[in-house]
Design a protein around this motif. Structure first.
Motif, short mmCIF file in Angstrom:
data_model
loop_
_atom_site.label_atom_id
_atom_site.label_comp_id
_atom_site.label_asym_id
_atom_site.label_seq_id
_atom_site.Cartn_x
_atom_site.Cartn_y
_atom_site.Cartn_z
N GLY A 1 21.61 -39.35 56.31
CA GLY A 1 20.84 -38.11 57.00
C GLY A 1 20.53 -36.89 56.04
N LYS A 2 21.26 -36.69 55.05
CA LYS A 2 21.04 -35.76 54.00
C LYS A 2 19.72 -35.99 53.19
N ILE A 3 19.81 -37.35 52.89
CA ILE A 3 18.66 -37.85 52.07
C ILE A 3 17.10 -37.69 53.12
N VAL A 4 17.50 -38.21 54.05
CA VAL A 4 16.08 -38.20 55.02
C VAL A 4 15.73 -36.49 55.40
N ASP A 5 16.71 -35.76 55.39
CA ASP A 5 16.38 -34.30 55.50
C ASP A 5 15.60 -33.69 54.14
N LEU A 6 16.22 -34.29 53.12
CA LEU A 6 15.79 -33.58 51.58
C LEU A 6 14.03 -34.30 51.56
N HIS B 1 24.36 -39.20 62.12
CA HIS B 1 23.94 -38.64 60.91
C HIS B 1 24.37 -37.04 60.98
N THR B 2 25.16 -36.86 59.75
CA THR B 2 25.52 -35.42 59.45
C THR B 2 24.49 -34.69 58.44
N VAL B 3 24.01 -33.48 59.23
CA VAL B 3 22.96 -32.64 58.12
C VAL B 3 23.70 -31.56 58.26
N VAL B 4 23.82 -31.06 56.89
CA VAL B 4 24.56 -29.67 56.74
C VAL B 4 23.35 -28.59 56.12
N MET B 5 23.24 -27.76 56.74
CA MET B 5 21.93 -26.63 56.46
C MET B 5 22.51 -25.47 56.43
N GLY B 6 22.36 -24.59 55.27
CA GLY B 6 22.56 -23.21 55.27
C GLY B 6 24.07 -23.08 55.89
N GLY B 7 25.06 -23.89 55.47
CA GLY B 7 26.53 -23.69 56.11
C GLY B 7 26.58 -24.05 57.41
N GLN B 8 25.65 -24.51 58.23
CA GLN B 8 25.78 -25.00 59.54
C GLN B 8 25.78 -26.76 59.31
N THR B 9 26.79 -27.25 60.28
CA THR B 9 26.73 -28.57 60.34
C THR B 9 26.12 -29.18 61.60
N TYR B 10 25.43 -30.15 61.72
CA TYR B 10 24.47 -30.71 62.92
C TYR B 10 24.74 -31.99 62.81
N LYS B 11 25.26 -32.60 63.97
CA LYS B 11 25.47 -34.22 64.06
C LYS B 11 24.31 -34.89 65.06
N LEU B 12 23.86 -35.62 64.41
CA LEU B 12 22.56 -36.15 65.33
C LEU B 12 23.02 -37.81 65.42
N SER B 13 22.43 -38.30 66.68
CA SER B 13 22.73 -39.58 66.81
C SER B 13 21.33 -40.45 66.93
N VAL C 1 18.12 -38.55 67.58
CA VAL C 1 17.01 -37.65 67.26
C VAL C 1 16.91 -37.98 65.52
N PRO C 2 15.56 -38.20 65.12
CA PRO C 2 15.58 -38.02 63.53
C PRO C 2 15.84 -37.04 63.05
N SER C 3 16.34 -37.32 61.64
CA SER C 3 16.77 -35.89 61.02
C SER C 3 15.63 -34.93 60.53
N GLY C 4 14.48 -35.33 60.87
CA GLY C 4 13.37 -34.62 60.69
C GLY C 4 13.15 -33.60 61.61
N ILE C 5 14.13 -33.51 62.59
CA ILE C 5 13.86 -32.36 63.61
C ILE C 5 13.99 -31.01 63.30
N PHE C 6 14.54 -30.63 62.00
CA PHE C 6 14.80 -29.34 61.47
C PHE C 6 13.44 -28.84 60.82
N HIS C 7 12.60 -29.65 60.81
CA HIS C 7 11.30 -29.20 60.11
C HIS C 7 10.09 -29.23 61.33
N GLU D 1 36.52 -39.27 55.43
CA GLU D 1 35.87 -40.49 56.26
C GLU D 1 36.46 -41.10 57.58
N TYR D 2 35.88 -40.28 58.53
CA TYR D 2 36.28 -40.47 59.88
C TYR D 2 35.10 -40.46 60.60
N GLY D 3 34.69 -41.39 61.59
CA GLY D 3 33.44 -41.46 62.24
C GLY D 3 33.00 -40.54 62.95
N THR D 4 31.53 -40.33 62.72
CA THR D 4 30.78 -39.10 63.17
C THR D 4 30.80 -39.26 64.76
#
Ligand code: IMP
Length: 429
Positions: free
Chosen positions: A17-22, A41-53, A55-61, A299-302
């Motif tokens: 998720g982090k790579i896709v986001d980048l 998929h966990t995406v951390v942005m500006g100190g905020q954590t988003y958990k996606l299942s 929805v593509p990680s591109g949603i933040f753009h 290492e605990y499942g999202t």
């Protein structure tokens, strides 16, 4: 028209998720093409954590078009929850999200089947599925008779199909669960799913046509793999796999975009290995080292919160999946996690029946019997979370990356030293 795909090369949870986001910044369209809400998929942005299942990680753009293609299986209730959760936090979810009318829908009977059937016929060891109805939904897709696709929910015979399928499922499952009749109520299912269908309607489209047009128009497409290549239904550690093509081979079948359009494949790996659920894991460390990695890497499942099994980096497995997925470059994630270890082991070969092998065995029984051949590398034992250039990493960390790259035969392009976007090193910068 360059298309990039991002593929996990282990058993999932490689922090794709982090790579896709980048990489999303350099693309116009981001596509999920296999799996379902089993992915997290966990995406951390500006100190905020988003958990996606789903929805593509591109949603933040907001500029980027997100597509859930036909190869995905959709649980409408969980998707709507995800959409509402994102919208509630100010993330735009509107025309920028498209769902394929060809995607298969997960129904209540799929959840029941997942719970009833896991472990029944795999020699006693459960697959340990995420219980999200993924396998049963894909089984119905391939079996055809009971499959209902997203586009079918808008057709006149939707009620009839729900009634027929509910009846058939009750008959089939009654031998395993006497109470199944009380759990599957056709009227309620029809009501619930009609409601979901109504709410999802604005997002439903022919995504295959959209993507083929996008390719021809020269749009830049990013394919976001879910799970990892070792969980691939055809090429993974069968039967301890998921039910879709989670290696690079799934991009084309799941999205409808011919494979030749993918011009770059990024293989994502952890600096060590983890696995959730059952099945063989040759480099597993069911000991203090494994626990240390689990704690440090959280290492605990999202999705299921299950503790992940942890172990050393397995270059035999990753060399196989990198070749299988046509990987061009590697992204090494969570390099900060083993920072405290005095030494790190890398599995460079297996021993099977007294023979040294470097090809990944096709049979899980063989994989269970292999003895990993390890190379031991010195650890770096210092905090690397603030490092932003490869050359500034401790020498032992650089040597570790170089050795992994040599063994897999692919260059390392990205290194992640923490969850935040900023904690990323791009080689050559
Ligand atoms: P299913 O996909 O729920 O059928 O689960 C099949 C196997 O794949 C189980 O071992 C799961 O733990 C594993 N699995 C499914 N999705 C993921 C994921 O996103 N990350 C890691 N493992 C997964």
């Amino acid at each position: 028209m360059p298309a990039t795909s991002v593929i996990g090369l282990q058993w999932g949870d490689e922090a794709k998720g982090k790579i896709v986001d980048l990489l999303t910044e350099q693309h116009d369209v981001v596509v999920r093409y296999q799996g379902g809400a089993n992915a997290g998929h966990t995406v951390v942005m500006g100190g905020q954590t988003y958990k996606l299942s789903l929805v593509p990680s591109g949603i933040f753009h907001p500029r980027v078009q997100c597509v859930v293609a036909g190869g995905v299986v959709i649980d409408p209730a969980s998707l709507l929850k995800e959409i509402d959760g994102l919208a509630g936090r100010g993330v735009t979810v509107g025309k920028n999200l498209m769902l394929s009318d060809r995607a298969h829908v997960i129904f209540p009977w799929h959840f029941e089947e997942d719970a009833l059937l896991d472990g029944l016929c795999t020699g006693g060891e459960p697959i340990g599925t995420t219980l999200r109805g993924i396998g049963p939904c894909y089984r119905d897709k391939v079996g055809r008779s009971f499959a209902i696709r997203l586009g079918d929910m808008y057709r006149d015979d939707f009620r009839r199909r729900i009634e027929q399928t509910t009846r058939a499922k009750i008959q089939m499952l009654a031998g395993l669960d006497e109470a199944i009749k009380t759990k599957l109520d056709a009227e309620k299912i029809f009501r619930d799913y009609s409601g979901y269908a109504e709410r999802l309607k604005p997002f439903v489209a022919d995504t295959t046509a959209y993507l083929l047009d996008a390719v021809e128009a020269g749009k830049k497409i990013l394919f976001e793999g879910a799970q990892g290549a070792l969980l691939d239904i055809d090429h993974g550690t069968f039967p301890f796999v998921t039910s879709s093509n989670s290696s690079g081979v799934g991009v084309s079948s799941g999205s409808g975009v011919p494979a030749r359009h993918v011009t770059k494949v990024v293989g994502v790996i952890k600096a060590y290995t983890s696995r959730v659920g059952g099945g063989p894991f040759p480099t597993e460390q069911d000991n203090a080292t494994g626990q240390q990695i689990r704690d440090r890497g959280n290492e605990y499942g999202t999705v299921t919160k299950r503790p992940r099994r942890c172990g050393w980096f397995d270059a035999v497995a990753v060399r196989y999946t990198a070749r299988l997925s046509g990987v061009d470059v590697l992204a090494v994630m969570l390099l900060d996690v083993p920072s405290e270890l005095p030494e790190l082991k890398v599995c460079v070969a297996y021993e099977l029946d007294g023979r040294r092998i470097t090809d990944f065995p096709a049979q899980v029984d063989d994989l269970r019997r292999v003895q990993p051949v390890y190379e031991t590398l010195p650890g770096w034992q210092q905090d690397i979370t603030e490092v932003r250039r490869i050359g500034d990493l401790p020498e032992n960390a650089q040597n570790y990356l170089t050795r992994i790259s040599e063994l897999i035969g692919r260059p390392v392009e990205i290194v992640s030293v923490g969850p935040d976007r900023e904690q990323t090193i791009f080689a050559g910068k």
